[in-house]
Design a protein around this motif. Sequence first.
Motif, PDB file in Angstrom:
ATOM      1  N   SER A  24     110.095  84.871  58.033  1.00  0.00           N
ATOM      2  CA  SER A  24     111.079  85.744  57.427  1.00  0.00           C
ATOM      3  C   SER A  24     110.662  85.737  55.737  1.00  0.00           C
ATOM      4  CB  SER A  24     112.086  85.106  57.357  1.00  0.00           C
ATOM      5  OG  SER A  24     112.560  85.355  58.832  1.00  0.00           O
ATOM      6  N   ALA A  98     114.126  94.209  55.973  1.00  0.00           N
ATOM      7  CA  ALA A  98     114.857  92.751  55.814  1.00  0.00           C
ATOM      8  C   ALA A  98     115.132  92.918  54.374  1.00  0.00           C
ATOM      9  CB  ALA A  98     113.599  91.824  55.908  1.00  0.00           C
ATOM     10  N   ARG A  99     116.163  91.839  54.161  1.00  0.00           N
ATOM     11  CA  ARG A  99     116.660  91.836  52.598  1.00  0.00           C
ATOM     12  C   ARG A  99     116.271  90.782  52.133  1.00  0.00           C
ATOM     13  NH1 ARG A  99     120.105  95.868  50.639  1.00  0.00           N
ATOM     14  NH2 ARG A  99     120.987  97.245  52.061  1.00  0.00           N
ATOM     15  N   THR A 100     116.120  90.597  50.747  1.00  0.00           N
ATOM     16  CA  THR A 100     115.663  89.312  49.911  1.00  0.00           C
ATOM     17  C   THR A 100     116.743  88.503  49.794  1.00  0.00           C
ATOM     18  OG1 THR A 100     115.625  90.756  48.071  1.00  0.00           O
ATOM     19  CG2 THR A 100     113.474  90.078  48.776  1.00  0.00           C
ATOM     20  N   THR A 101     116.673  87.286  50.049  1.00  0.00           N
ATOM     21  CA  THR A 101     117.894  86.243  49.885  1.00  0.00           C
ATOM     22  C   THR A 101     117.768  85.580  48.679  1.00  0.00           C
ATOM     23  OG1 THR A 101     116.494  84.359  50.681  1.00  0.00           O
ATOM     24  CG2 THR A 101     117.450  85.769  52.372  1.00  0.00           C
ATOM     25  N   VAL A 121     113.245  86.072  53.171  1.00  0.00           N
ATOM     26  CA  VAL A 121     114.295  87.369  53.476  1.00  0.00           C
ATOM     27  C   VAL A 121     114.902  87.099  54.592  1.00  0.00           C
ATOM     28  CG1 VAL A 121     112.595  89.217  52.466  1.00  0.00           C
ATOM     29  CG2 VAL A 121     112.171  88.602  54.716  1.00  0.00           C
ATOM     30  N   THR A 122     116.023  87.952  55.051  1.00  0.00           N
ATOM     31  CA  THR A 122     116.569  88.023  56.273  1.00  0.00           C
ATOM     32  C   THR A 122     115.716  88.191  57.246  1.00  0.00           C
ATOM     33  OG1 THR A 122     117.204  90.403  56.249  1.00  0.00           O
ATOM     34  CG2 THR A 122     118.683  88.821  55.268  1.00  0.00           C
ATOM     35  N   LYS A 123     115.894  88.024  58.525  1.00  0.00           N
ATOM     36  CA  LYS A 123     115.147  88.121  59.872  1.00  0.00           C
ATOM     37  C   LYS A 123     114.583  89.586  59.687  1.00  0.00           C
ATOM     38  CE  LYS A 123     114.238  87.433  64.480  1.00  0.00           C
ATOM     39  NZ  LYS A 123     114.936  87.008  65.863  1.00  0.00           N
ATOM     40  N   TRP A 124     113.234  89.886  59.876  1.00  0.00           N
ATOM     41  CA  TRP A 124     112.799  91.330  59.720  1.00  0.00           C
ATOM     42  C   TRP A 124     113.111  91.993  61.200  1.00  0.00           C
ATOM     43  CZ3 TRP A 124     110.417  93.897  56.190  1.00  0.00           C
ATOM     44  CH2 TRP A 124     109.738  93.070  55.002  1.00  0.00           C
ATOM     45  N   SER A 125     113.753  93.101  61.260  1.00  0.00           N
ATOM     46  CA  SER A 125     114.374  93.921  62.183  1.00  0.00           C
ATOM     47  C   SER A 125     113.481  95.126  62.410  1.00  0.00           C
ATOM     48  CB  SER A 125     115.785  94.153  61.958  1.00  0.00           C
ATOM     49  OG  SER A 125     116.448  94.875  63.263  1.00  0.00           O
TER      50      SER A 125
END
Length: 328
Positions: A24, A98-101, A121-125
């Motif tokens: 991630s 995904a979105r960066t955290t 990042v959040t889990k790639w989807s």
Amino acid sequence: MAGKIYVIMTGNENSLWSRCLSESLVALEFGKTYFDPWRAEDYDSYLEVTKAGAAKDDSEADVKGRATLWFNRGNDLTRSEGDLWLHRDKNSDSLYWARTTSADPVFDHSDPDSVMLAKPVTKWSRHDKKMKPLSWKTIHPVAKDYISSMAAMFSVANADMKAYVQALIDGGDLTPWHSRPKWEERLGVQKGKALGSSVSLHELTLANLMLSITGTVANSNGQKVFKTLKNKELHCSEAEMKAHLANLYEEQKGKCAITGLTMHLHGQDDCDSDMLVSPDRIDSYGHYSIGNVQLVCRFVNFWKMAQDNNRFAELLDRVVANQLADTL
């Protein structure tokens, strides 16, 4: 969630993608000699390193432009928070997002020639937010042209394309774009061409749930094999039961009715077959009716068998209590 939208290749020829996917991360590669001045936020020294590595026929403007571009890429990636990142995986022919955290950036110096700059990042989807697969064949050619840039990383600056990408990820209505004359022309609508389609994981799962119920009913009509099987009937129309299952999934928020564990959908990434959503009769001696069905993890359905719902939950609690006691 507001924020910028980026498209990235994740390293030289996507060499970092498998790691980004498993850990991630979203990442770029910097040559060893470039990393130290960049990390020190020393643009002048970074420019000198770029000049030293430039070809003889590179103009001063080109070298400076390249230095500025990569210096800023490193900053944009490692400082990103809440931004949307896109990556096309050619192996699966899918678009991932995904979105960066808010987590700190990661720097990996293990490679002798380069440094990995990464941001958690959040889990790639590879599904939109409504769980419909983002396969490349279902994405409009106009969007493909934009996303398929060979640049290592770039920001989606065009406001209209940014809105389209966000709608694509949200699983929203894309008709306002797809119905435009230029978009229809690019697709080849006049020649009878159309976008590929895909079924959402929710729709696929509902279909499998109904197959499970109708199959059980068909094979459990009280007939005698080596023993008399329980008679199981569907006490409503298939359409009513399908709608009820969809509502149940929403009401249970995707959680198993007995264990509270998150149930998996058919076709999702990293699917565990034991965690698949499964239709269970609350009263195991009753029929498939609107008030007698709950959604559970498949392993729970297997374990429960004909056990009373409350009794089964009580036994599970005993197992958990025993495990906790052993750890004290």
